[in-house]
Write an enzyme that holds these catalytic residues in place. Structure first.
Site, PDB file in Angstrom:
ATOM      1  N   HIS A 125     -25.079  27.148  37.826  1.00  0.00           N
ATOM      2  CA  HIS A 125     -26.383  27.774  38.067  1.00  0.00           C
ATOM      3  C   HIS A 125     -27.419  26.995  37.244  1.00  0.00           C
ATOM      4  CE1 HIS A 125     -29.478  30.950  37.656  1.00  0.00           C
ATOM      5  NE2 HIS A 125     -28.908  31.558  38.678  1.00  0.00           N
ATOM      6  N   ASP A 203     -20.236  30.673  31.151  1.00  0.00           N
ATOM      7  CA  ASP A 203     -21.282  31.475  31.793  1.00  0.00           C
ATOM      8  C   ASP A 203     -20.571  32.587  32.568  1.00  0.00           C
ATOM      9  OD1 ASP A 203     -22.986  32.568  33.640  1.00  0.00           O
ATOM     10  OD2 ASP A 203     -23.836  30.672  34.321  1.00  0.00           O
ATOM     11  N   GLN A 206     -21.434  36.221  36.432  1.00  0.00           N
ATOM     12  CA  GLN A 206     -20.847  36.839  37.631  1.00  0.00           C
ATOM     13  C   GLN A 206     -19.486  37.464  37.361  1.00  0.00           C
ATOM     14  OE1 GLN A 206     -22.420  37.348  40.384  1.00  0.00           O
ATOM     15  NE2 GLN A 206     -24.185  36.049  39.994  1.00  0.00           N
ATOM     16  N   LYS A 229     -26.583  42.546  35.881  1.00  0.00           N
ATOM     17  CA  LYS A 229     -25.579  42.261  36.918  1.00  0.00           C
ATOM     18  C   LYS A 229     -24.344  43.144  36.748  1.00  0.00           C
ATOM     19  CE  LYS A 229     -26.914  37.389  37.368  1.00  0.00           C
ATOM     20  NZ  LYS A 229     -27.661  37.294  38.613  1.00  0.00           N
ATOM     21  N   CYS A 378     -30.147  29.064  43.128  1.00  0.00           N
ATOM     22  CA  CYS A 378     -30.290  28.409  41.816  1.00  0.00           C
ATOM     23  C   CYS A 378     -29.152  27.426  41.554  1.00  0.00           C
ATOM     24  CB  CYS A 378     -30.371  29.427  40.677  1.00  0.00           C
ATOM     25  SG  CYS A 378     -31.835  30.445  40.761  1.00  0.00           S
TER      26      CYS A 378
HETATM   27  C1  LIG Z   1     -23.657  32.169  37.494  1.00  0.00           C
HETATM   28  C2  LIG Z   1     -24.980  32.582  36.930  1.00  0.00           C
HETATM   29  N1  LIG Z   1     -25.378  32.118  35.754  1.00  0.00           N
HETATM   30  C3  LIG Z   1     -26.532  32.471  35.200  1.00  0.00           C
HETATM   31  C4  LIG Z   1     -27.395  33.327  35.839  1.00  0.00           C
HETATM   32  C5  LIG Z   1     -28.690  33.690  35.184  1.00  0.00           C
HETATM   33  O1  LIG Z   1     -28.715  35.038  34.869  1.00  0.00           O
HETATM   34  P1  LIG Z   1     -30.066  35.733  34.373  1.00  0.00           P
HETATM   35  O2  LIG Z   1     -31.112  35.371  35.402  1.00  0.00           O
HETATM   36  O3  LIG Z   1     -29.740  37.171  34.344  1.00  0.00           O
HETATM   37  O4  LIG Z   1     -30.393  35.158  33.043  1.00  0.00           O
HETATM   38  C6  LIG Z   1     -27.050  33.824  37.082  1.00  0.00           C
HETATM   39  C7  LIG Z   1     -27.969  34.702  37.836  1.00  0.00           C
HETATM   40  O5  LIG Z   1     -27.922  34.779  39.037  1.00  0.00           O
HETATM   41  C8  LIG Z   1     -25.801  33.459  37.637  1.00  0.00           C
HETATM   42  O6  LIG Z   1     -25.411  33.927  38.829  1.00  0.00           O
END
Ligand SMILES: Cc1ncc(COP(=O)(O)O)c(C=O)c1O
Length: 421
Positions: A125, A203, A206, A229, A378
């Site tokens: 992401h 990370d 998800q 999430k 993203c």
């Molecule tokens: C795999 C992953 N990493 C990071 C993020 C970023 O999360 P946040 O926007 O809550 O900081 C997301 C958000 O969709 C994500 O799906």
């Protein structure tokens, strides 16, 4: 709760799901973007503001003591949620993005120099990519990527040995890909890195709310996730860092709350994690998150993972039977969640219909009450790597049902017919 939760009773905990959109019952399949919130979380937020609201760590009065106790209880709960060694390994952030930026800025600036390598995967992401690019620009470090094997979006593990060189200082990887639904073997990746003394970051945006996540079993140095999430509020997240690493890291931001003493020309900082929480924090956020973590663990995250996967498998198989469709992500589900050494599909299905833009699919699905996500999710570099601009994505959670999946597949068929005219 028992081993087999009563899913339809749980669905009733989510008032938002009981509504019509464009005259159709809402089918919310955009859970990878954000989850809905159960009544227990909404009630915890209302209770806090109606009874306990005050600033934390600074008052000596009753309300401030209550707010501080609740804030720190949420930290201890977050430690338990991911099996951290102690609450001192938990930093509250705004979300996954801020957690990764904190590590890149604080740990990264201290530990990286020109010629060092930051290893990522091709499916990251943007929030696990752009902070590292910025760090590379500041320090002269280079970026390297563990490739994916094509539309199936599994990591090409055969390339790992040649990429895990002594120059690599940090290996940052996504646990479950938001755009492809791939569950990565993070425990294995961290173990291979650790043997070479490489620091690791997972990370877990998800994964944290969808499967059991245990930082000690994964063996990572850092792990980040977002409250919104996992049924919690927006604006709150968790960064886990191994105590020795957090203790050795410089502050990320300066201000009130993170200091022991301040003089005109120097400051002594608090220990981690408070050193990383400058200013008045989000107080209701951790309190709502605490309620969300209790709620999810009462259901059991193995159960949630199984339920997500049943829905995703049903959707994947029904879509695969259609003509003129391109499906992304692993062909096989990962059942059960495993020990972090296996790969497979989670509760996400990403697809493209031939000659139909993903945004058109999502717009027409919305007219039928089905909330999907269309775009690059993203993950622009991954989209380019796969030769597409975007995909349409259905992402599931435990309050979704098989009947909703059936309706969604019918809607996709109707969209195909509409564009075939
Ligand atoms: C795999 C992953 N990493 C990071 C993020 C970023 O999360 P946040 O926007 O809550 O900081 C997301 C958000 O969709 C994500 O799906």
């Amino acid at each position: 709760m028992s081993d087999s939760p009563n899913w339809s009773a749980l669905r009733k905990d989510f008032p938002i799901l009981d509504q019509q959109v464009h005259g159709q019952p809402l089918i919310y399949f955009d859970n990878a973007a954000t989850s809905q919130k159960p009544r227990a979380v909404i009630d915890a937020l209302v209770h806090y503001y109606e009874h306990d609201n005050a600033n934390v760590h600074r008052g000596i009065h009753e309300l401030s003591n209550r707010a501080t106790t609740a804030y720190e209880a949420a930290r201890a709960r977050a430690a338990k949620f991911i099996n951290a060694r102690s609450a001192d390994e938990i930093v509250f952030t705004r979300g996954t993005t801020e957690g990764i930026n904190l590590v890149a800025n604080s740990w990264g600036t201290k530990n990286l120099k020109s010629g060092d390598v930051i290893l990522l995967t091709e499916m990251e992401h943007h929030s696990n990519l752009v902070p590292w690019q910025l760090l590379a620009q500041r320090t002269g470090a280079k970026l390297a990527y563990l490739p994916v094997n094509g539309d199936e979006a599994l990591l090409d593990m055969s390339k790992l040995d040649s990429l895990l060189t002594r120059q690599v200082k940090i290996f940052a990887m996504v646990h479950i890909s938001n755009s492809m639904g791939t569950v990565n073997p993070v425990a294995e990746l961290c173990e291979r890195a650790r043997k070479l003394g490489i620091t690791t970051l997972v990370d877990a945006a998800q994964s944290a709310g969808h499967m059991p996540v245990d930082v000690q079993a994964i063996g990572c140095d850092f792990l980040a996730f977002s409250g919104h999430k996992i049924c919690g509020p927006t604006g709150i997240g968790v960064l886990h860092g191994r105590q020795e690493l957090l203790d050795a890291m410089p502050p990320y931001q300066g201000g009130g709350e993170m200091i022991l003493t301040v003089e005109y020309h120097k400051t002594e900082f608090k220990k981690a994690p408070h050193r990383f929480e400058a200013g008045t924090p989000d107080i209701s956020g951790p309190i709502g998150l605490h309620a969300a973590m209790d709620y999810l663990d009462a259901i059991g995250r193995e159960n949630i993972f199984r339920h997500d996967q049943e829905l995703a498998t049903c959707a994947y198989e029904k879509l695969a039977a259609l003509k003129n469709i391109r499906l992304f992500g692993p062909h096989s589900p990962l059942t059960p969640p495993g020990r972090g050494t296996e790969s497979g599909r989670a509760g996400v299905v990403s697809f493209l219909l031939a000659d139909v833009h993903a945004h058109d699919v999502v717009t027409l699905a919305d007219q039928a009450g089905v909330a999907l996500r269309g775009g690059h999710h993203c993950t622009q570099p991954l989209m380019r790597r796969l030769g597409v601009e975007s995909t349409a994505r259905a992402s599931f959670y435990f309050y979704n049902t098989k009947a909703e999946v059936d309706r969604f597949v019918e809607v996709v068929k109707e969209i195909q017919k509409f564009f075939a005219q």
